[in-house]
Scaffold this active site. Structure first.
Site, short mmCIF file in Angstrom:
data_model
loop_
_atom_site.label_atom_id
_atom_site.label_comp_id
_atom_site.label_asym_id
_atom_site.label_seq_id
_atom_site.Cartn_x
_atom_site.Cartn_y
_atom_site.Cartn_z
N ARG A 166 -11.17 -0.93 14.48
CA ARG A 166 -11.11 -0.02 12.98
C ARG A 166 -11.88 -0.11 11.93
O ARG A 166 -12.96 0.51 11.01
CB ARG A 166 -9.35 0.21 12.88
CG ARG A 166 -9.26 1.24 11.61
CD ARG A 166 -7.46 1.45 11.29
NE ARG A 166 -7.09 0.06 11.22
CZ ARG A 166 -6.07 0.02 10.35
NH1 ARG A 166 -5.11 0.56 10.46
NH2 ARG A 166 -5.44 -1.51 9.87
N TYR A 205 14.63 30.59 6.21
CA TYR A 205 13.70 31.52 6.89
C TYR A 205 13.73 31.98 7.97
O TYR A 205 13.29 30.44 9.22
CB TYR A 205 12.49 30.89 6.62
CG TYR A 205 12.12 31.06 5.05
CD1 TYR A 205 11.87 31.47 4.38
CD2 TYR A 205 11.55 29.70 4.25
CE1 TYR A 205 10.87 32.17 2.70
CE2 TYR A 205 11.41 29.08 3.12
CZ TYR A 205 10.81 30.33 2.81
OH TYR A 205 10.70 30.10 1.38
N MET A 244 10.32 24.90 1.22
CA MET A 244 9.94 23.89 0.52
C MET A 244 10.81 22.83 -0.55
O MET A 244 9.94 20.92 -0.32
CB MET A 244 9.01 24.51 -0.32
CG MET A 244 7.76 23.74 -0.89
SD MET A 244 7.14 24.12 -2.33
CE MET A 244 5.26 24.93 -0.58
N LYS A 296 0.91 -1.51 0.17
CA LYS A 296 0.00 -0.15 -0.56
C LYS A 296 0.57 1.50 -0.42
O LYS A 296 2.26 1.12 0.21
CB LYS A 296 -0.82 0.06 1.15
CG LYS A 296 -0.09 -0.77 2.33
CD LYS A 296 -1.24 -0.42 3.48
CE LYS A 296 -0.55 -0.37 5.05
NZ LYS A 296 -1.19 -0.68 6.15
C1 LIG Z 1 -0.40 -2.06 6.75
C2 LIG Z 1 -0.94 -3.79 6.77
C3 LIG Z 1 -0.54 -4.34 6.77
C4 LIG Z 1 1.36 -4.87 6.66
O1 LIG Z 1 1.82 -3.82 7.98
P1 LIG Z 1 3.30 -3.77 8.34
O2 LIG Z 1 3.55 -3.08 9.75
O3 LIG Z 1 4.04 -2.89 7.63
O4 LIG Z 1 4.35 -5.40 8.45
C5 LIG Z 1 -0.58 -5.67 7.08
N1 LIG Z 1 -2.27 -6.41 7.74
C6 LIG Z 1 -3.62 -4.77 7.53
C7 LIG Z 1 -4.17 -5.48 7.29
C8 LIG Z 1 -2.07 -3.75 7.52
O5 LIG Z 1 -3.13 -2.30 7.30
#
Ligand SMILES: *Cc1c(COP(=O)(O)O)cnc(C)c1O
Length: 405
Positions: A165, A292, A340, A66
């Protein structure tokens, strides 16, 4: 509601006849403009993958890619891991999944984010596996499958065992089982949950979550459903909780060589280096300000180097007057406020520092002053955050280069 079926040439429906071409999307040839770049070491990525596979005793590894592969560029990473033997990919968003399908990734893709809006049709069309947590999602998906006259779609049901969640609560499992059983268009393939404390000291909470998870499996079995695969293990659980391995594991951060634990792990190799270059250099008198707001003032005659990387590239403004980077194999301080597009360094103690010198913001560097490294864990500690955020903050403006050693 349905979405028109897409017929782009790279779509899953026609992948069999389409060559797998990976085209980085850049506005200009990246090596002709900015020296600020991310280098992804594919050998390190594979080495971490094999390590996780070994820890999971050969169970299938579904790589969590992701947020653009934790900032490493999900397409390049997914292709490498698919070839190395990854048996699935997990992403958060539908868009992330489609991007991977269109890049030619063929292994199963699990979409974990739990929201598909009016785009259920895209899931079906691209052969993606949705994670579902409610009966209304199952209903909508079944309608879409019927509308497209598609094959039954496999789903993974998510159970909330303590994160509060996403996922069905214990009392909702029965209704979900009924919804699936009454709709032949939807097939239960997996049952999953997510652990809240696998990376902390709270072992008891992990076992409580796993017990709830197994109770959910029982409840489904009583309703006549048995998913082919159960899964719960993020990186931390792959590394520390064998009981959470079940039928496949879902590591993310550890693939990239970053430990989920505060005390680190020596067997993982960081996959990404972030580098830039000194593009300007000046000598300033004692008392002169930098950046800055004039928040840093030279306490002695100083040499100030400028690099073309700022907070818009993912170098946190929180590192202003406190972060460090590597020049010629040695740590030097960031001085003034990170702006930036640019950041200043005090290189007074690296006398021979010159324009064109490589500057390392993440990763290791060898130089005349020795060898040193800056890890994502270290930067995270300094910022009061976690390495996940440090990696995913590297913005799209930083081109990713993939290299074999
Ligand atoms: C992000 C995520 C993982 C992986 O987690 P890591 O700690 O990065 O290994 C696994 N399962 C779900 C549902 C996640 O959201």
């Amino acid at each position: 509601m349905t979405v028109p079926i897409r017929t782009s040439p790279g779509s899953a429906a026609s992948t069999a006849s389409v060559p797998r071409i990976f085209k980085p999307q850049r506005a200009v040839p990246a090596d002709s403009v900015r020296p600020t770049r991310a280098e992804v070491n594919l050998a390190h990525l594979r080495s971490n993958f094999y390590r996780l596979q070994q820890l999971a005793k050969g169970r299938p590894v579904w790589c969590v890619l992701k947020a653009d592969g934790y900032g490493h560029g999900s397409k390049g990473v997914a292709r490498t891991l698919e070839r190395a033997g990854a048996q699935g990919v997990c992403v958060a968003l539908l868009e992330e999944a489609i991007e991977l399908r269109e890049a030619g990734i063929r292994i199963p893709i699990l979409v974990m984010g739990g929201h598909y809006g009016r785009a259920m049709g895209e899931l079906v069309h691209h052969h993606l596996i949705p994670v579902v947590h409610s009966t209304s999602q199952i209903e909508a998906l079944a309608n879409e499958v019927r509308y497209q006259e598609a094959d039954p779609v496999p789903v993974h049901v998510k159970v909330d065992t303590g994160m509060s969640r996403l996922g069905a609560l214990a009392g909702e499992i029965g209704a979900i089982a009924t919804a699936i059983r009454s709709r032949p268009e939807v097939r239960l393939h997996g049952l999953m949950t997510h652990l809240a404390c696998a990376d902390s000291e709270d072992e008891a909470s992990v076992y409580e979550q796993l017990a709830e998870f197994e109770a959910a499996r029982e409840r489904l079995a009583q309703a006549g459903l048995s998913p082919a695969v159960l899964h719960a293990a993020n990186s931390a659980a792959v590394m520390r909780f064998e009981r959470a391995h079940y039928d496949l594991v879902r590591p993310g951060i550890a693939l990239f060589g970053v430990s989920p634990f505060a005390d680190g792990d020596q067997t993982l190799r960081p996959a990404m280096r972030i580098v830039s270059q000194i593009i300007a250099l000046r000598e300033i008198q004692a008392g002169r300000a930098v950046g800055y707001g004039g928040t840093w003032r030279a306490g002695r005659p100083s040499r100030i180097a400028t690099i073309p990387m700022g907070y818009a590239d993912g170098l946190s403004r929180g590192l202003s007057n406190s972060g460090q980077v590597l020049v010629r194999g040695r740590k030097v301080p960031i001085v003034g406020i990170v702006s930036m597009d640019m950041t200043m360094l005090d290189v007074t103690d690296v006398a021979e520092a010159s324009i064109g010198d490589e500057v390392v913001l993440l990763g290791s560097q060898r130089g005349p002053h020795g060898e040193s490294a800056i890890t994502a864990e270290e930067v995270a500690r300094q910022l009061g955050t976690i390495p996940w955020e440090v990696l995913t903050a590297i913005s799209r403006r930083v081109p990713r280069f993939y290299r074999e050693p």
